[in-house]
Design a protein around this motif. Structure first.
Motif, mmCIF file in Angstrom:
data_model
loop_
_atom_site.group_PDB
_atom_site.id
_atom_site.type_symbol
_atom_site.label_atom_id
_atom_site.label_comp_id
_atom_site.label_asym_id
_atom_site.label_seq_id
_atom_site.Cartn_x
_atom_site.Cartn_y
_atom_site.Cartn_z
ATOM 1 N N ALA A 1 -54.442 19.033 75.107
ATOM 2 C CA ALA A 1 -53.418 19.721 74.297
ATOM 3 C C ALA A 1 -53.044 20.487 76.022
ATOM 4 N N PHE B 1 -53.162 25.018 80.312
ATOM 5 C CA PHE B 1 -52.136 26.557 79.655
ATOM 6 C C PHE B 1 -51.447 26.909 80.596
ATOM 7 N N PRO C 1 -52.712 33.158 75.863
ATOM 8 C CA PRO C 1 -52.699 32.222 74.962
ATOM 9 C C PRO C 1 -53.542 32.737 73.846
ATOM 10 N N ILE D 1 -50.401 24.067 77.013
ATOM 11 C CA ILE D 1 -49.770 25.284 76.218
ATOM 12 C C ILE D 1 -49.078 25.878 77.112
ATOM 13 N N ASP E 1 -47.205 29.753 76.983
ATOM 14 C CA ASP E 1 -46.918 31.383 75.938
ATOM 15 C C ASP E 1 -46.372 32.051 77.082
ATOM 16 N N LYS F 1 -46.708 22.590 68.171
ATOM 17 C CA LYS F 1 -46.462 23.485 67.315
ATOM 18 C C LYS F 1 -45.576 24.930 67.931
ATOM 19 N N GLU G 1 -55.286 21.357 65.445
ATOM 20 C CA GLU G 1 -55.229 21.548 67.015
ATOM 21 C C GLU G 1 -56.792 20.546 66.935
ATOM 22 N N GLY H 1 -46.406 24.015 71.257
ATOM 23 C CA GLY H 1 -48.348 24.008 71.552
ATOM 24 C C GLY H 1 -47.744 21.702 72.597
#
Length: 251
Positions: free
Chosen positions: A78, A134, A87, A80, A82, A198, A72, A186
């Motif tokens: 990044a 996110f 997250p 991401i 969820d 990921k 990471e 991710g």
């Protein structure tokens, strides 16, 4: 000392060359790596050699997996998503504890899992060069445990994090046809290193540098960006939702 010339080291630093797992093991022996350091480094070396690796961990708690931190932290961007919760990197302590209480793990393990996640969050907060986006599902944020104050505090924390320069939070509306995700997904990118995906499943996290998989998730995140509220709308929505969860004043 390592038998690797300076020109080759420069290429390694720029992601233009990789070491074989045998070379990595040799260097780790030279520097007297501990068994855990050896295991973590060999996992990362295996990813570089085969473009994919799987790390097993307790359900929804990958934080004690050492390579996760290294993988990471090497990214500058990044993204991401969820689909089922908040997250990991954005959770408050009370939210983490509520999540731990639902796991089929011994209570005495909870403290170490909590500390591992908090450590990972601190390291994330110190990554000044990383920009993280996110995506959160509105339906998830409307759910809350028996104690509504847990979700209220979580929403306030998300609102604060979204106001920082490092963190961008986008809310996906409840009536949006969100693409199905196998779990927490991710995409980690850097100008000088191969992109990395990921995917967190219930008991393992899968890291991949396969170009087709990276391309697939890039496209999926572009769809999410089109579906989601913009940054300002998301902040306003979270603040309003937190306010709605305020306890009623006593007469």
């Amino acid at each position: 000392m390592t038998g690797i010339g300076s020109a080759s080291i420069s290429k390694l630093e720029k992601g233009m060359r990789s070491l074989s797992t045998v070379q990595v093991a040799f260097i780790l022996g030279l520097v007297k790596a501990t068994p855990k350091e050896f295991s973590d480094a060999m996992t990362i070396a295996g990813l570089a050699a085969s473009n994919i690796c799987t790390l097993r961990h307790p359900a929804r708690f990958p934080d004690q997996v050492g390579p996760l931190l290294a993988l990471e932290e090497q990214a500058t961007n990044a993204t991401i998503f969820d689909p089922a919760g908040v997250p990991d990197l954005l959770q408050t302590e009370s939210y983490i504890q509520a999540e731990l209480s639902t796991l089929d793990t011994p209570v005495w393990d909870h403290e170490s899992l909590l500390e591992a996640r908090k450590l990972r969050q601190r390291r994330f907060s110190n990554l000044n060069g990383m920009q993280a986006t996110f995506y959160l599902d509105e339906r998830v944020l409307r759910r809350h445990p028996n104690d509504a104050s847990v979700m209220r505090d979580q929403l306030l924390h998300l609102t604060f994090m979204a106001s920082t320069s490092q963190c961008h939070i986008r809310i996906i509306r409840a009536n949006t046809p969100v693409p199905a995700a196998p779990g927490i997904v991710g995409l980690f990118e850097d100008r000088e290193l191969p992109a990395l995906t990921k995917t967190e499943t219930p008991f393992a996290t899968i890291f991949s540098q396969d170009e087709s998989e990276v391309s697939f998730y890039r496209d999926e995140f572009k769809k999410l960006k089109n579906y989601a509220m913009d940054a300002d709308e998301s902040i306003a929505w979270m603040a309003t939702q937190a306010d709605n969860l305020q306890p009623l004043a006593a007469d």
